[in-house]
Structures are given as C-alpha cells and as structure tokens.
Enzyme design. Structure first.
Site, PDB file in Angstrom:
ATOM      1  N   ARG A   1       1.201 147.815  43.861  1.00  0.00           N
ATOM      2  CA  ARG A   1       0.179 148.562  44.607  1.00  0.00           C
ATOM      3  C   ARG A   1      -0.328 147.802  45.829  1.00  0.00           C
ATOM      4  NH1 ARG A   1       2.415 152.318  42.045  1.00  0.00           N
ATOM      5  NH2 ARG A   1       0.864 153.902  42.508  1.00  0.00           N
ATOM      6  N   LEU A   2       0.369 146.746  46.231  1.00  0.00           N
ATOM      7  CA  LEU A   2       0.010 146.027  47.463  1.00  0.00           C
ATOM      8  C   LEU A   2       0.722 146.701  48.640  1.00  0.00           C
ATOM      9  CD1 LEU A   2       0.000 142.294  46.295  1.00  0.00           C
ATOM     10  CD2 LEU A   2      -1.943 143.816  46.732  1.00  0.00           C
TER      11      LEU A   2
END
Length: 242
Positions: A221-222
C-alpha cells in the site's frame, strides 16, 4: 476452502464464496502496471510536459488493453438540496481531453447539471484497476461553446440523440413503459428529420483543473502519488505520501 489468513494475492476470488469478508479483500500491486509497457515507477518527471499528456497516455494504454469504458470517470458535484451541502457522485464518460481540461456532456436540467449551475466546481476520478492506476482531476467547471457541443452531438448515434430528447434526466418516472412512450414520441417527432438538432437543455461542461493527481499502486500500500497544481498558467509538481 483456503484459510482466510493466506495472502490475498494467493487466493482465488471464487474461494471467497457468498459470505466473503470484505475486510480481507485487496489486490497486491507488485510492480509496474500489467501490460502497460512501463518499466519504472511513476515519477515527477512523467508530468514535466504537463498533466494532460500523461492522462491521455494512460487512457490510450487502457484502450489498447481492451479495458471496458477506458474513458469512464466518477464525477463528483455538490448538492445544495436540504440544510447541509453534500457530495454526489456518478459515473460519466470523458468526451474531450485537452490541456484546458476534460469535457463531458449531460442534460442541463439533470441533477449534476443543476448542481454545477449552483456550485461550478467538480472532481473526476478515472480508475483502471487492471493497470493499478487512478487519476483525479479537480477544479472549476464551465459550459463549453455551443459549437463544441454541436460537433460532439453530430458524432452521437441517432438512438442516443433521440434518448436525449426523450429523457427528463434525473426526474422520477412512473414506469419503464412510460419512458418507452416518451422515446416513441421523440422518434415520431423527428421521423424523416436527417439532422436531429441539439436539445436546448443539453450540452457540454469543461472541468478546468487546478489540481490533478496521478496514482500508481505499489506493494504494501505504499502507492506512488504525484500531484500537479495549476495556478495562473504555472505548474507545481510534488509527491504525496500514500
């Protein structure tokens, strides 16, 4: 059935069944967009020439991959109905793209048409899950010139033109049969008319962005987020934390 603690990337969607836990549903973005031909991460340099070339490139790539409705965007407006302003969103099709902004068409008396007349600002989001990409366009909205609407209107299928005349968009209607009756009336009205005119209550809007954000999914989720701010013809680019 597999253990729900398994990695989502390892789990088949069909394994979830009808009682799927929405909390565990997620896609893992492990690298550059599938099938995009890109071999690097989204970077500030990608918008060195402005926001429009990159947005157009992403739409073209989604089209080349055969994605359904690659020009679809979720359009958000502001409704002043009731005691508190509230956001309203729906999906429309982008029918024009230039450095000035994105164009879409609608009935001026529809919900979005009246909302834009009252609050001429909007946000639009393009979403291409198969590419792991999104693009957000936000800014002021204005009507396009009649000539622009006329040119697009001529490209529409006759059935779509008749539908625009028949539908009092966003207004309640008693039944599907009643809608079919209105269409039959419009068809009869323009029977034998080669060039159906543009309805006076129908036309285009230009969303002229002061902010455009490009989003690319990444592992854990970066995600990559690049924002372009436009003010008085000048552009500022920065990276946002995911």
């Amino acid at each position: 059935m597999r253990d729900l603690d398994n990695s989502p990337a390892d789990r088949e969607p069909a394994d979830l069944g009808p009682d799927a836990d929405l909390a565990v549903m997620r896609a893992e973005y492990s690298g550059p967009p599938f099938g995009s031909g890109e071999d690097v991460d989204l970077d500030e340099n990608w918008v060195a020439g402005g926001w429009e070339p990159l947005l157009r490139h992403w739409v073209e790539q989604a089209t080349a991959l055969g994605l359904a409705e690659p020009n679809a965007m979720v359009l958000a407006t502001v409704s002043l109905a009731g005691s508190t302003p509230r956001p309203v969103a729906r999906t429309v099709l982008c029918k024009g793209l230039s450095p000035e902004g994105v164009i879409f068409y609608t009935n001026f008396d529809s919900a979005k048409g009246t909302q834009l007349a009252a609050v001429p600002f909007a946000a639009a989001t393009f979403v291409w899950p198969a590419l792991g990409r999104q693009a957000h366009v936000r800014g002021a909205v204005e009507r396009v010139a009649d000539e622009t609407t006329e040119l697009y209107w001529r490209s529409r299928p006759r059935e779509s033109q008749l539908g625009a005349w028949a539908s009092h968009q966003s207004a309640p209607i008693a039944s599907r049969a009643e809608l079919d009756r209105l269409l039959a009336e419009a068809s009869a009205r323009f029977d034998g008319v080669e060039r159906i005119p543009v309805p006076p209550f129908w036309g285009g809007f230009l969303l002229r962005p002061d902010e455009v954000e490009f989003w690319q999914g990444r592992r854990g989720r970066l995600h990559n987020r690049i924002r372009v701010l436009v003010s008085e013809g000048k552009m500022t680019v920065d990276r946002l934390q995911p």
